[in-house]
Design a protein around this motif. Structure first.
Motif, PDB file in Angstrom:
ATOM      1  N   PRO A   1       0.806  -1.222   0.000  1.00 29.65           N
ATOM      2  CA  PRO A   1       0.000   0.000   0.000  1.00 29.65           C
ATOM      3  C   PRO A   1       0.841   1.276   0.000  1.00 29.65           C
ATOM      4  O   PRO A   1       1.967   1.315   0.495  1.00 29.65           O
ATOM      5  N   VAL A   2       0.240   2.326  -0.566  1.00 33.54           N
ATOM      6  CA  VAL A   2       0.823   3.670  -0.591  1.00 33.54           C
ATOM      7  C   VAL A   2      -0.123   4.607   0.139  1.00 33.54           C
ATOM      8  O   VAL A   2      -1.346   4.514  -0.020  1.00 33.54           O
ATOM      9  N   ASP A   3       0.438   5.498   0.962  1.00 35.28           N
ATOM     10  CA  ASP A   3      -0.382   6.517   1.614  1.00 35.28           C
ATOM     11  C   ASP A   3       0.243   7.887   1.370  1.00 35.28           C
ATOM     12  O   ASP A   3       1.079   8.037   0.457  1.00 35.28           O
ATOM     13  N   ASP A   4      -0.137   8.883   2.166  1.00 33.78           N
ATOM     14  CA  ASP A   4       0.353  10.240   1.947  1.00 33.78           C
ATOM     15  C   ASP A   4       1.862  10.360   2.119  1.00 33.78           C
ATOM     16  O   ASP A   4       2.467  11.322   1.633  1.00 33.78           O
ATOM     17  N   GLY A   5       2.476   9.403   2.815  1.00 33.78           N
ATOM     18  CA  GLY A   5       3.928   9.418   2.996  1.00 33.78           C
ATOM     19  C   GLY A   5       4.667   8.521   2.026  1.00 33.78           C
ATOM     20  O   GLY A   5       5.861   8.264   2.203  1.00 33.78           O
ATOM     21  N   GLY A   6       3.957   8.058   0.982  1.00 33.09           N
ATOM     22  CA  GLY A   6       4.582   7.179  -0.003  1.00 33.09           C
ATOM     23  C   GLY A   6       4.412   5.709   0.344  1.00 33.09           C
ATOM     24  O   GLY A   6       3.462   5.321   1.053  1.00 33.09           O
ATOM     25  N   LEU A   7       5.289   4.889  -0.149  1.00 33.16           N
ATOM     26  CA  LEU A   7       5.225   3.443   0.096  1.00 33.16           C
ATOM     27  C   LEU A   7       5.288   3.153   1.595  1.00 33.16           C
ATOM     28  O   LEU A   7       6.113   3.723   2.320  1.00 33.16           O
ATOM     29  N   GLN A   8       4.423   2.269   2.073  1.00 38.33           N
ATOM     30  CA  GLN A   8       4.457   1.852   3.474  1.00 38.33           C
ATOM     31  C   GLN A   8       5.575   0.827   3.640  1.00 38.33           C
ATOM     32  O   GLN A   8       5.365  -0.389   3.578  1.00 38.33           O
ATOM     33  N   VAL A   9       6.772   1.337   3.874  1.00 36.42           N
ATOM     34  CA  VAL A   9       7.974   0.506   3.862  1.00 36.42           C
ATOM     35  C   VAL A   9       7.920  -0.578   4.921  1.00 36.42           C
ATOM     36  O   VAL A   9       8.442  -1.693   4.722  1.00 36.42           O
ATOM     37  N   ASP A  10       7.288  -0.303   6.061  1.00 40.20           N
ATOM     38  CA  ASP A  10       7.246  -1.299   7.133  1.00 40.20           C
ATOM     39  C   ASP A  10       6.520  -2.567   6.712  1.00 40.20           C
ATOM     40  O   ASP A  10       6.742  -3.643   7.287  1.00 40.20           O
ATOM     41  N   ARG A  11       5.676  -2.469   5.666  1.00 41.23           N
ATOM     42  CA  ARG A  11       4.940  -3.652   5.202  1.00 41.23           C
ATOM     43  C   ARG A  11       5.836  -4.618   4.424  1.00 41.23           C
ATOM     44  O   ARG A  11       5.460  -5.781   4.217  1.00 41.23           O
TER      45      ARG A  11
END
Length: 477
Positions: A224-234
């Motif tokens: 997933p991508v949100d307002d901060g870009g790629l959800q790297v923790d995922r």
């Protein structure tokens, strides 16, 4: 001046001599068949009778007699000074005898995302660069090209990436390719040879890159991508994933920018899993509220492969791109040439001249000013025509998101198309289902400034929001 029309002298004729009858009749049947089938188009100029007779090994009378019969039947016509040609109306239109297919209305407003201002392509300067490249290129350059790209372009690209994108690049680390998609295919081919089976991708994300990964035989795993870009923790939750394709500078289509903490986290993840970050430097040159963000590749050139192209800065038709790959992957990616060769050497040398002379930097600066003005104008007009819709996306590139009140983007896209607006819905770029809400991906790169107010009004009709007056909330900087 004589109108020579479209010459049809090389048209293949089926002379079935076993069907019987004199030769002029056989020739007449062959010519009539070529006209009816469409192989001889309306207006096509037939060979002079003497020329065709010589080609067929017959007397000139055979040809003149066949021509005369077809003229009498209405298939051909003879014009003084312009020869014998297929008469207009003799060739049946495509689909004759069946229902005519519905012809889509031409788009009056081109809001296709990912397309730059094609009207602003520097035609004269590019033509001059190509002409100079042909005039000055060495004889050896006319042979088979280096699979990594011409040394001169690699040198200029390395200097540009260091200067303009804060990359860690040398001519030896740069590989010239046919665009970002070509680079992804090459890298994924190398990854597969090293035993990789899965590659993480942004969701939503650029569909063609996901298709390129799957075409190589790897599984594209959405993150997933949100307002901060790629959800790297995922990424840590994914089994068997040690590579990811990401656009940190300006994510498509959400328009988000990867936050500084996530940039560091992304590099740390690649080090922990002995992996590879494939950085798509998507339209990164165009940032309007601040200087463009430097590339993640500059943080660790051993773990990040940097990809870029001129598709967003000059034109997609040039098919010129590059990748700055870690030493571990450089040789393998250079060898994995999908189309047989890198881009043509003439275009490579022309682009090298653009970079060396400063013409490319000047073009980028002018484009940045033009897109910024157009973006501001579009937001202003959307505020007048669609005050109930929220706009999002960083002040960068040449697309933004328009969030719909009812969330029915598919219906709105259809209604917009009926009103002459070509655009896309956010859902077209999603990998997984279950998302609520809807948004339109509005590209303004190839939309003329004068067309912006009309495009906004047509969008308002498609959305069905008649009220005017308030300005939509601007996207975050």
């Amino acid at each position: 001046m004589v109108d020579h029309g479209s010459l049809a002298w090389a048209t293949s004729l089926d002379l079935d001599r076993e069907s019987g009858g004199p030769l002029h009749t056989v020739l007449r049947r062959a010519l009539r068949s070529a006209v009816v089938s469409g192989r001889l188009a309306a207006g096509s100029v037939l060979p002079p009778s003497r020329t065709l007779a010589a080609d067929l090994g017959c007397s000139r009378w055979v040809v003149t007699e066949a021509y005369a019969q077809l003229i009498a039947e209405g298939y051909l016509e003879a014009r003084s000074g312009s020869g014998t040609r297929v008469r207009a109306g003799a060739v049946p239109p495509p689909g004759a005898g069946s229902a005519r297919p519905e012809v889509p209305r031409p788009a009056e407003f081109d809001m296709t995302p990912g397309v730059p201002d094609l009207r602003a392509f520097p035609r004269k300067r590019w033509a001059d660069a190509v002409r100079d490249a042909v005039a000055t290129m060495k004889t050896v350059d006319l042979g088979y090209p280096d699979a990594s790209g011409h040394a001169l372009l690699r040198r200029e690209l390395a200097a540009y990436l260091v200067r303009g994108r804060a990359a860690s690049a040398t001519p030896e680390s740069v590989v010239v390719c046919g665009g970002t998609q070509d680079a992804v295919v090459r890298l994924c081919t190398a990854l597969r040879h090293e035993g990789h089976t899965r590659v993480a991708v942004e969701d939503p994300g650029w569909t063609r890159l996901r298709s390129a990964i799957e075409a190589v035989g790897l599984e594209a795993v959405p993150v997933p991508v949100d307002d901060g870009g790629l959800q790297v923790d995922r990424l840590a939750e994914l089994t068997g994933v040690r590579a990811v394709v990401v656009a940190p500078a300006h994510q498509f289509p959400t328009g988000s920018v990867l936050s500084p903490p996530r940039r560091a986290e992304l590099v740390d993840w690649a080090r922990r899993v002995d992996g590879l970050v494939v950085e798509d430097d998507y339209d990164a040159e165009f940032r309007y509220d601040r200087r463009p963000v430097g590339v993640v590749q500059g943080m660790d050139h051993d773990r990040v492969a940097l990809l870029g192209s001129v598709s967003k800065t000059l034109a997609p038709a040039l098919r010129l791109g590059w990748m700055c790959a870690p030493r571990r992957w450089a040789d393998a990616t250079a060898r994995a040439v999908v189309s047989g060769f890198p881009p043509p050497v003439v275009e490579q040398l022309a682009y090298a001249s653009f970079l060396r002379s400063g013409a490319y930097d000047r073009h980028i600066r002018a484009s940045r000013l033009r897109y910024r003005r157009r973006r501001d104008l579009l937001i202003e007009e959307l505020g007048k025509s669609l005050p109930g819709c929220r706009v999002s996306g960083a002040a960068a590139g040449f697309h933004l998101l328009l969030h719909l009140p009812d969330g029915d983007e598919a219906r709105t896209v259809r209604r917009a198309e009926a009103r002459g607006v070509r655009l896309a819905g956010l859902g077209e770029y999603r990998v997984t289902d279950g998302h609520t809400g809807g948004a339109l991906v509005l590209g303004y790169g190839n939309l003329a400034d004068a067309a912006v107010p009309g495009a906004a009004r047509a969008l308002a009709e498609a959305v069905g929001a008649p009220e005017r007056g308030r300005t939509p909330r601007r996207p975050p900087a």
